[in-house]
Design a protein around this motif. Structure first.
Motif, mmCIF file in Angstrom:
data_model
loop_
_atom_site.group_PDB
_atom_site.id
_atom_site.type_symbol
_atom_site.label_atom_id
_atom_site.label_comp_id
_atom_site.label_asym_id
_atom_site.label_seq_id
_atom_site.Cartn_x
_atom_site.Cartn_y
_atom_site.Cartn_z
ATOM 1 N N GLU A 1 0.875 -1.159 0.000
ATOM 2 C CA GLU A 1 0.000 0.000 0.000
ATOM 3 C C GLU A 1 0.914 1.210 0.000
ATOM 4 O OE1 GLU A 1 -2.937 -0.336 3.028
ATOM 5 O OE2 GLU A 1 -4.016 1.459 2.413
ATOM 6 N N ASN A 2 1.146 1.764 -1.183
ATOM 7 C CA ASN A 2 2.163 2.810 -1.331
ATOM 8 C C ASN A 2 1.871 4.044 -0.487
ATOM 9 O OD1 ASN A 2 3.661 1.275 -3.142
ATOM 10 N ND2 ASN A 2 2.561 2.066 -4.917
ATOM 11 N N ALA A 3 0.614 4.423 -0.374
ATOM 12 C CA ALA A 3 0.271 5.630 0.382
ATOM 13 C C ALA A 3 0.639 5.504 1.857
ATOM 14 C CB ALA A 3 -1.213 5.927 0.237
ATOM 15 N N LYS A 4 0.721 4.248 2.330
ATOM 16 C CA LYS A 4 1.054 4.017 3.738
ATOM 17 C C LYS A 4 2.457 3.464 3.919
ATOM 18 C CE LYS A 4 -3.699 3.182 5.315
ATOM 19 N NZ LYS A 4 -4.601 2.243 6.045
ATOM 20 N N ASN A 5 3.220 3.356 2.826
ATOM 21 C CA ASN A 5 4.572 2.785 2.893
ATOM 22 C C ASN A 5 4.558 1.442 3.608
ATOM 23 O OD1 ASN A 5 5.756 4.936 1.523
ATOM 24 N ND2 ASN A 5 6.145 6.075 3.412
ATOM 25 N N THR A 6 3.597 0.636 3.270
ATOM 26 C CA THR A 6 3.379 -0.629 3.973
ATOM 27 C C THR A 6 3.348 -1.801 2.998
ATOM 28 O OG1 THR A 6 2.152 0.466 5.745
ATOM 29 C CG2 THR A 6 1.791 -1.894 5.473
ATOM 30 N N VAL A 7 3.942 -2.894 3.414
ATOM 31 C CA VAL A 7 3.908 -4.127 2.635
ATOM 32 C C VAL A 7 3.289 -5.221 3.486
ATOM 33 C CG1 VAL A 7 6.235 -4.855 3.326
ATOM 34 C CG2 VAL A 7 5.278 -5.679 1.186
ATOM 35 N N TYR A 8 2.560 -6.107 2.840
ATOM 36 C CA TYR A 8 1.876 -7.191 3.528
ATOM 37 C C TYR A 8 2.334 -8.540 2.975
ATOM 38 C CZ TYR A 8 -1.254 -3.283 4.504
ATOM 39 O OH TYR A 8 -1.765 -2.067 4.886
ATOM 40 N N LEU A 9 2.210 -9.557 3.796
ATOM 41 C CA LEU A 9 2.449 -10.922 3.339
ATOM 42 C C LEU A 9 1.329 -11.794 3.872
ATOM 43 C CD1 LEU A 9 4.459 -12.721 1.748
ATOM 44 C CD2 LEU A 9 5.414 -13.376 3.965
ATOM 45 N N GLN A 10 0.444 -12.189 2.980
ATOM 46 C CA GLN A 10 -0.626 -13.112 3.342
ATOM 47 C C GLN A 10 -0.090 -14.530 3.181
ATOM 48 O OE1 GLN A 10 -3.835 -12.546 4.524
ATOM 49 N NE2 GLN A 10 -3.867 -14.779 4.778
ATOM 50 N N MET A 11 -0.100 -15.280 4.260
ATOM 51 C CA MET A 11 0.463 -16.622 4.260
ATOM 52 C C MET A 11 -0.662 -17.626 4.518
ATOM 53 S SD MET A 11 4.004 -15.970 6.368
ATOM 54 C CE MET A 11 3.146 -15.666 7.916
ATOM 55 N N ASN A 12 -0.903 -18.481 3.565
ATOM 56 C CA ASN A 12 -1.958 -19.501 3.661
ATOM 57 C C ASN A 12 -1.346 -20.890 3.606
ATOM 58 O OD1 ASN A 12 -3.960 -17.419 3.562
ATOM 59 N ND2 ASN A 12 -3.804 -17.402 1.329
ATOM 60 N N SER A 13 -2.120 -21.867 4.023
ATOM 61 C CA SER A 13 -1.671 -23.272 3.998
ATOM 62 C C SER A 13 -0.295 -23.415 4.627
ATOM 63 C CB SER A 13 -1.653 -23.788 2.559
ATOM 64 O OG SER A 13 -2.928 -23.677 1.964
ATOM 65 N N LEU A 14 -0.149 -22.844 5.781
ATOM 66 C CA LEU A 14 1.163 -22.826 6.432
ATOM 67 C C LEU A 14 1.611 -24.225 6.825
ATOM 68 C CD1 LEU A 14 0.721 -19.565 8.469
ATOM 69 C CD2 LEU A 14 2.640 -20.045 6.942
ATOM 70 N N LYS A 15 2.927 -24.421 6.730
ATOM 71 C CA LYS A 15 3.538 -25.702 7.037
ATOM 72 C C LYS A 15 4.561 -25.514 8.155
ATOM 73 C CE LYS A 15 3.399 -26.907 2.110
ATOM 74 N NZ LYS A 15 4.219 -27.315 0.937
ATOM 75 N N PRO A 16 4.883 -26.567 8.882
ATOM 76 C CA PRO A 16 5.905 -26.435 9.937
ATOM 77 C C PRO A 16 7.218 -25.876 9.400
ATOM 78 C CG PRO A 16 4.717 -28.496 10.205
ATOM 79 C CD PRO A 16 4.248 -27.894 8.911
ATOM 80 N N GLU A 17 7.569 -26.178 8.174
ATOM 81 C CA GLU A 17 8.817 -25.672 7.614
ATOM 82 C C GLU A 17 8.773 -24.181 7.296
ATOM 83 O OE1 GLU A 17 7.047 -28.337 6.567
ATOM 84 O OE2 GLU A 17 7.094 -28.510 4.360
ATOM 85 N N ASP A 18 7.626 -23.546 7.450
ATOM 86 C CA ASP A 18 7.545 -22.091 7.311
ATOM 87 C C ASP A 18 7.935 -21.381 8.604
ATOM 88 O OD1 ASP A 18 4.565 -22.623 5.417
ATOM 89 O OD2 ASP A 18 6.542 -22.073 4.618
ATOM 90 N N THR A 19 8.158 -22.146 9.657
ATOM 91 C CA THR A 19 8.555 -21.555 10.935
ATOM 92 C C THR A 19 9.886 -20.834 10.799
ATOM 93 O OG1 THR A 19 7.368 -23.208 12.236
ATOM 94 C CG2 THR A 19 9.206 -22.072 13.316
ATOM 95 N N ALA A 20 9.889 -19.560 11.180
ATOM 96 C CA ALA A 20 11.095 -18.732 11.042
ATOM 97 C C ALA A 20 10.809 -17.342 11.600
ATOM 98 C CB ALA A 20 11.499 -18.618 9.577
ATOM 99 N N VAL A 21 11.860 -16.569 11.712
ATOM 100 C CA VAL A 21 11.700 -15.135 11.948
ATOM 101 C C VAL A 21 11.603 -14.475 10.577
ATOM 102 C CG1 VAL A 21 12.692 -13.040 12.908
ATOM 103 C CG2 VAL A 21 12.985 -15.220 14.114
#
Length: 123
Positions: free
Chosen positions: A72-92
């Protein structure tokens, strides 16, 4: 001074969803690109997804079809929608922005990082 602040991490069960947000603030003239990286325990930091100022996106093979990056450029914001999460997605998960704090004709481009938000996928 520029700051990037991530939010939205947490504990989720396999198959669940989370939405991460990253807001950039401070002296910002223009943001060229924003991206999400992640670092699992004992591993190197790796690109998850990136997006340019004109919304061209790229994804790591491991998340294609499951994650969606948007900004969202007006807010200088980026999003990450994460679906179907798996244990291997565990991270910082870390947010990165490439931006300039000065206008043309003498922009000063720099790379800025947030402090990260932990995503844990476990039953």
């Amino acid at each position: 001074q520029v700051q990037l602040v991530e939010s939205g991490g947490g504990l989720v069960q396999p198959g669940g969803s989370l939405r991460l947000s990253c807001a950039a603030s401070g002296r910002i003239w223009s943001i060229a690109s924003m991206a999400w990286y992640r670092q699992a325990s004992g591993q190197q930091r790796a690109l998850v997804a990136g997006i340019t100022s004109n919304n061209i996106t790229n994804y790591a093979d491991s998340v294609k079809g499951r994650f969606l990056i948007s900004r969202e450029n007006a807010k200088n914001t980026v999003y990450l929608q994460m679906n179907s999460l798996k244990p291997e997605d565990t991270a910082v998960y870390y947010c990165k922005a490439v931006l300039t704090d000065k206008p043309p004709p003498h922009p000063r481009w720099g790379e800025y990082w947030g402090k990260g938000t932990l995503v844990s996928v476990s039953s």
